[in-house]
Design an enzyme around this catalytic site. Structure first.
Site, PDB file in Angstrom:
ATOM      1  N   LYS A  96       0.806  -1.220   0.000  1.00 39.49           N
ATOM      2  CA  LYS A  96       0.000   0.000   0.000  1.00 39.49           C
ATOM      3  C   LYS A  96       0.842   1.274   0.000  1.00 39.49           C
ATOM      4  O   LYS A  96       2.048   1.246   0.275  1.00 39.49           O
ATOM      5  CB  LYS A  96      -0.988  -0.042   1.166  1.00 39.49           C
ATOM      6  CG  LYS A  96      -2.123  -1.032   0.862  1.00 39.49           C
ATOM      7  CD  LYS A  96      -3.243  -0.974   1.871  1.00 39.49           C
ATOM      8  CE  LYS A  96      -4.374  -1.909   1.470  1.00 39.49           C
ATOM      9  NZ  LYS A  96      -5.442  -1.977   2.504  1.00 39.49           N
ATOM     10  N   ARG A 128      -3.716  -9.826   5.704  1.00 40.02           N
ATOM     11  CA  ARG A 128      -4.065  -9.922   4.273  1.00 40.02           C
ATOM     12  C   ARG A 128      -2.840  -9.501   3.474  1.00 40.02           C
ATOM     13  O   ARG A 128      -2.370  -8.371   3.609  1.00 40.02           O
ATOM     14  CB  ARG A 128      -5.246  -9.005   3.977  1.00 40.02           C
ATOM     15  CG  ARG A 128      -5.718  -9.052   2.536  1.00 40.02           C
ATOM     16  CD  ARG A 128      -6.935  -8.159   2.327  1.00 40.02           C
ATOM     17  NE  ARG A 128      -7.431  -8.251   0.970  1.00 40.02           N
ATOM     18  CZ  ARG A 128      -6.915  -7.562  -0.061  1.00 40.02           C
ATOM     19  NH1 ARG A 128      -5.894  -6.733   0.140  1.00 40.02           N
ATOM     20  NH2 ARG A 128      -7.421  -7.691  -1.271  1.00 40.02           N
TER      21      ARG A 128
END
Ligand SMILES: Nc1nc2[nH]c(SCCc3ccc(S(N)(=O)=O)cc3)nc2c(=O)[nH]1
Length: 260
Positions: free
Chosen positions: A206, A240
């Site tokens: 991210k 995740r």
């Protein structure tokens, strides 16, 4: 939780697993690498992502869920906000609804309740199309906002008949948060222990890594491992990630230290 994007425009692996066979092969590989859950997503929810039609999402997701359910012994998670995908995905063998919009779309709460599946509730500030345009919080207190939001969504689920043992919570790293917000949220992640519910986090590849280190999407694995180990130390139960093999080793090593 291994990430399986079946969308052409996902932020880090867009288009690689769009065919059913390619998706199944990737799911098989992630299970071999140690994934306990495969998160199947047919709508990219990265910042600025284009919306996807219900028909498109169904067409991408359901055949892949069906193929994985037939061949692999793994929990299948539906990364969706769409009631029809929840219904059809559950029928095809999914075990978890992972809705980044926390069942706020019309019909989603009812579809999730009726499915009998587990549900992950995740904090998002705004919608993917605009969430990263100068995100802000009352009193700049992102942690308080996440706690308030998750309490409200948990209560909505309980009111709809979704019992606590079906619930998972997630602070939603990168969903309407600046770098400072994401770092503050990870530093104080342990406040979410108040819910006494399984805690899911996802920071793999991210932009918080890009903003902190200047690394492009394909060079974010080391920093992602550091972030996920810190999340484990602060109470996360489900991680995740895209790079399953490396993440499993990092987490198992950290777990050995923490539990002796
Ligand atoms: N429960 C749960 N489900 C998830 N699904 C996704 S898809 C990632 C979409 C995305 C990409 C990139 C950025 S950014 N601006 O930080 O680079 C934000 C969101 N993520 C998560 C997560 O965390 N939890």
């Amino acid at each position: 939780m291994g990430v399986l994007n079946v969308t052409p425009d996902s932020f880090s692996d867009g288009g690689r697993f769009v065919t059913r066979d390619a998706a199944l092969a990737q799911a098989r590989r992630m299970v071999e690498e140690g994934a306990g859950i495969i998160d199947v997503g047919g709508e990219s929810t990265r910042p600025g992502a284009a919306p996807v039609s219900e028909a498109q999402e169904l067409e991408r997701v359901v055949p892949v869920v069906d193929a994985i359910a037939r061949e692999l012994d793994v929990i299948i998670s539906l990364d969706t906000s769409t009631p029809a995908v929840m219904r059809e995905g559950a029928a095809a063998g999914a075990g978890l609804i992972n809705d980044v919009r926390s069942l706020r779309r019309p019909g989603a709460l009812e579809a999730a309740a009726a499915s009998g599946l587990a549900v992950c509730l995740m904090h998002m500030n705004g919608e993917p199309g605009v969430m990263q345009e100068s995100p802000s919080y009352p009193g700049d207190d992102v942690v308080a906002d996440v706690q308030r939001f998750l309490r409200e969504r948990v209560d909505a689920c309980l009111a709809a008949g979704i019992t606590r043992e079906r619930l998972v919570i997630d602070p939603g790293f990168g969903f309407g948060k600046t770098l400072a917000h994401n770092l503050h949220l990870l530093r104080e992640l342990d406040v979410l222990a108040e819910f006494e519910l399984p805690l899911l986090v996802g920071m793999s590849r991210k932009s918080m890594i890009g903003h902190a280190l200047g690394r492009p999407v394909d060079q974010r694995l080391p920093a992602g491992l550091a972030l996920h180990v810190m999340a484990l130390e602060r109470g996360a139960h489900i991680i995740r990630a895209h790079d399953v093999r490396e993440t499993v080793d990092a987490l198992n090593m950290a777990w050995a230290v923490l539990n002796g």
